[in-house]
Design a protein around this motif. Structure first.
Motif: not given
Length: 88
Positions: A37-38, A43-45, A62-64, A66-71
């Protein structure tokens, strides 16, 4: 390859503290066995995940987020579409 098992470590103890893995899909999505993870402001989450189901092995990115949950939701969706029987 000899270090790959570290990516699926859910938690470890260091200097008396428990450090948990930030990949919230480990143990929650069938077949997910780790990677990275990063987050950066630019670049976001982000998440690189490896999942194995039967003889198939998939690495998804998955890049960019908006939140860890969205990612994580985007990754669950990508895995569900591309690896049979991986749960959402």
């Amino acid at each position: 390859p000899k270090y790959y098992p570290y990516f699926s470590t859910a938690a470890f103890a260091w200097r008396g503290m428990s450090i948990r893995n930030h990949n919230r899909l480990l143990g929650r999505v069938e077949g997910v066995d780790g990677i990275k993870t990063g987050y950066t402001r630019a670049s976001g989450f982000n998440l690189v995940t490896s999942a194995k189901r039967g003889k198939r092995h998939l690495v998804a990115v998955v890049l960019g987020g908006r939140s860890g949950g969205a990612r994580d939701a985007r990754m669950r969706e990508a895995l569900a579409k591309n690896v049979p029987s991986v749960t959402r």
